[in-house]
Design a protein around this motif. Sequence first.
Motif, short mmCIF file in Angstrom:
data_model
loop_
_atom_site.label_atom_id
_atom_site.label_comp_id
_atom_site.label_asym_id
_atom_site.label_seq_id
_atom_site.Cartn_x
_atom_site.Cartn_y
_atom_site.Cartn_z
N ARG A 285 0.82 -1.21 0.00
CA ARG A 285 0.00 0.00 0.00
C ARG A 285 0.85 1.26 0.00
O ARG A 285 0.41 2.31 -0.45
N THR B 129 6.48 1.82 -3.67
CA THR B 129 6.35 1.63 -5.12
C THR B 129 7.24 0.49 -5.62
O THR B 129 7.06 0.03 -6.74
N GLU C 204 7.97 6.15 -1.79
CA GLU C 204 6.65 5.81 -1.26
C GLU C 204 5.55 6.49 -2.08
O GLU C 204 5.78 7.52 -2.73
N LYS C 205 4.36 5.91 -2.02
CA LYS C 205 3.25 6.38 -2.86
C LYS C 205 2.63 7.67 -2.36
O LYS C 205 1.89 8.32 -3.11
N GLY C 206 2.88 8.03 -1.13
CA GLY C 206 2.31 9.25 -0.59
C GLY C 206 2.88 9.55 0.78
O GLY C 206 3.59 8.73 1.37
N SER D 52 5.10 13.57 -5.27
CA SER D 52 4.65 12.31 -5.85
C SER D 52 5.66 11.78 -6.85
O SER D 52 6.22 12.54 -7.64
N SER E 128 5.30 10.34 -9.52
CA SER E 128 4.91 10.56 -10.92
C SER E 128 5.29 11.94 -11.42
O SER E 128 5.21 12.21 -12.63
#
Length: 224
Positions: free
Chosen positions: A53, A56, A67-69, A123, A125
């Motif tokens: 969760r 990445t 990390e994703k967030g 982020s 991305s």
Amino acid sequence: MTKANNGLSRRTVLRSGAAAVAAVGLSTVFATTARATDSKPSASTAADQARARVLTGEHSANGWAIEKGADIGGSIWTRPIPGSPVTAALRIGDVAVVLVHVVRRFHYEIGTLNRGEVVGYKSPSTVTGYETNHASGTAVDIRPGWYPPGVRGGFLPHELTALRDVLGDCEGVVGWGGDRSHPDEGHFQIEVGPGDPRLAKVAAKIRGWNNSPGKGAGVLIAIS
């Protein structure tokens, strides 16, 4: 003789039937228990799910896990910068101790910071190259709008002296974007990877300063 045999047969049938019912009942209990046990994840499975969760599976340019967030249960959390209205999402632990020290000294000695003038986590991305360090919580941009990438000379001489002193505190553990061939003067990042003893050493020093009056961030330096 036939009657006795018939009676015996009935008792046998009744007992056999009861045993069969009991066996079915027990098998149902065992099956239900097994299903309940199977539906509850093991500790290792739960840990794997938690990591999935948050992580990445990739690493930033300086070797830390991306990390994703922020504030989602991982290692990156929004932290206040003591003595200022500023917050920044940073990797908790030694990384945060060191980067908070950098931002605090900037605030006290170089330029007063206002809310929103420090950016930590970004982020994955939205970043590439050395800026991926933001996605692992190991970099900050201070007043990014003031110091556009590719431009040098954003600091006055006395500000640059204070900045170099801040970097001296960090003993090579923190890199400044102004020293890059393509400068990014508002950017500061952790230069070492996870487990590097130099990071732990500098963080311990700063924690000691934070607990000692007259030391650490906010103490004016002498400028010759």
